[in-house]
Scaffold this active site. Sequence first.
Site: not given
Lengths: 377, 377
Positions: B115, B157-159
């Site tokens: 993200h 930091v991901e989805m």
Amino acid sequence: MSPRSVFLLSTALAFAAPAAFAQEAADPTATPEAAVAEAPGSPDAELRAEAAEWFQPIPRAAELPSGRPMTQPRIELGKTLFFDPRMSLSGVFSCQSCHNVGLGGTDMLETSVGHGWQQGPRNSPTMLNAVFNAAQFWDGRAEDMAEQAKGPVQAGVEMNNTPDNLIETLQSMPGYVELFQAAFPGEEQPITFDNFALAIEAFEATLITPNSAFDQWLMGIDGAMNEQEKRGLRAYMDAGCQSCHAGVNFGGQEYYPFGLIEAPDASVRPEGDVGRYQVTQTEDDQYVFRAAPLRNVAMTPPYFHSGVIWELEDAVRIMSSAQLGTELTDEQATDITAFLGTLTGEQPQIVHPILPVRGETTPRPQPISLPANAPAE
Amino acid sequence: MSPRSVFLLSTALAFAAPAAFAQEAADPTATPEAAVAEAPGSPDAELRAEAAEWFQPIPRAAELPSGRPMTQPRIELGKTLFFDPRMSLSGVFSCQSCHNVGLGGTDMLETSVGHGWQQGPRNSPTMLNAVFNAAQFWDGRAEDMAEQAKGPVQAGVEMNNTPDNLIETLQSMPGYVELFQAAFPGEEQPITFDNFALAIEAFEATLITPNSAFDQWLMGIDGAMNEQEKRGLRAYMDAGCQSCHAGVNFGGQEYYPFGLIEAPDASVRPEGDVGRYQVTQTEDDQYVFRAAPLRNVAMTPPYFHSGVIWELEDAVRIMSSAQLGTELTDEQATDITAFLGTLTGEQPQIVHPILPVRGETTPRPQPISLPANAPAE
């Protein structure tokens, strides 16, 4: 699409369609009239005859208008390239990222997110049935899908790659060397930017969506659309939508000013994007865009090049007032929306390719490095 | 994986393997010895007997260690969720983005991009054969794949999603309501975060890679590995690699300090990532990580949790000196690398799912808006 899927679709369509049509459909030169089964006794005969003057069903298989070959090795290579994120400089985005085969060929974002988390200026158009369009992109600046395929891979806001880095990447992987040799036999150096684009074009030309409810109805099956959907078709033609959105793909053929009668709200038609004027520098082309193809439109919000309208019925109303100067009644808007839902066809069944293993000299992905500051994987 | 693909793989394996094994393979309680065909006259008999004390072939199908059901509707739902980018807040990333079924279950980046174009702190581990691991993540902080599946979807930091927004998204789409009802029959409210994770777990448990060259050899086919690969296996066992990388998955079972004998270079083992210590707060767990499973390892550079090593042979040398205190000869390193290439199995053939159409109340994607400043689509 795998040969087996094509076969299954063909079988399904042949089963649903009158035999006369099943033979005509593959012939792109067939006239619309010839493609429609004669059913003079049907209560829908009159509406169908009128519709057949404007619309044609999606055939079971498409050929490239250029006549370029669609061999199975070329399609397989194109599919592999289409799904490979290493075609982008960052290694993050593939064609599939913004033209998702599971999402009607779109990304369901207002405008796409690309390299470095930049957002592009226009809504991602579908590649499904794009083989039936007269030109590609919202402003038609690419004359075919091969030319189109060279765009996003180089656009700084999308995949941010260069042809040189792309070719070096492909040449470094033995798996790709084999795939290109098979797809372009006899060529001394088959790995070229042109061939990259030709392979993607061949794959994309398989991404068609036949056998929609409307197509079944058009081919003579009265029960394939319900009464509301038929009223919607009647209202669609009475309002004149088909003067821009007709043919096999319900659009994708001609250019028109967005706001032919009345300029839409600036949130829907942002002032800064003057459309085809950017391509032609001709005053008449201010805010001119290609009439969007409406196949599978119910699957692919948000709408318009700006991507700001999320409900199909809202898009129908806006088009009606902006392009036709017509205020639809609630019933008309609802019926037309229901009719547009019948344009959703069978979606491509694509086996995800296993991508070639990188080689020792394969250029490494280059995302922007940012500090690690979050939970670990 | 579709039932048909499972069937094809099973057929392929049954054809390649001795009949005695073909029946044993599906039984997870079978001992390694029982799984290996007796071939006392074979020149490879001695090496194979020793290998069989450490390694087992990947079975034709796996069950969840928990015994949780793997029904076809649950697997289908899991596949749909796995490929759906709308599970992320931005609408850009799906599980598939970082665990690509076409790239050996990885993203081939040093560390994943998530993200807002943030880069995560660790290399994306594969979900292929993850059902055979004792725990998930590099530090083993999730006890199974269901618990793991809840992580990235929420990681900023991901989805960057929340369970609430995820559930609201799923409930808003009639297509998902149907899929959840079929996958969790009889449950009053089947759309839960737990069931989301259980469905993904069921799908991931189908993502196994049987029938590698090594497995064929282990099952009695001398010619499945060449002489260099057999020398590599000999060197692998002589060096002691199998004390950490053994079993069905060649690892994934136990935790060890990275740098058991000698700390690797700080570029390979960054000081700031103390591994399992973050989970247990136990001094002994400083720089402790789960021994990485080595199945398909030749397909999945770059290596280590830091993802900074791109060549498998370099990784072999680093592990040998850091974990075993051994300096391999050039021939040993090359042979072991060749042997590791025999662990590449048949990759899953996954038909890309057609994702449910959004509903009127589906939360819209929330990427960060940036100014449009680049060529239009």
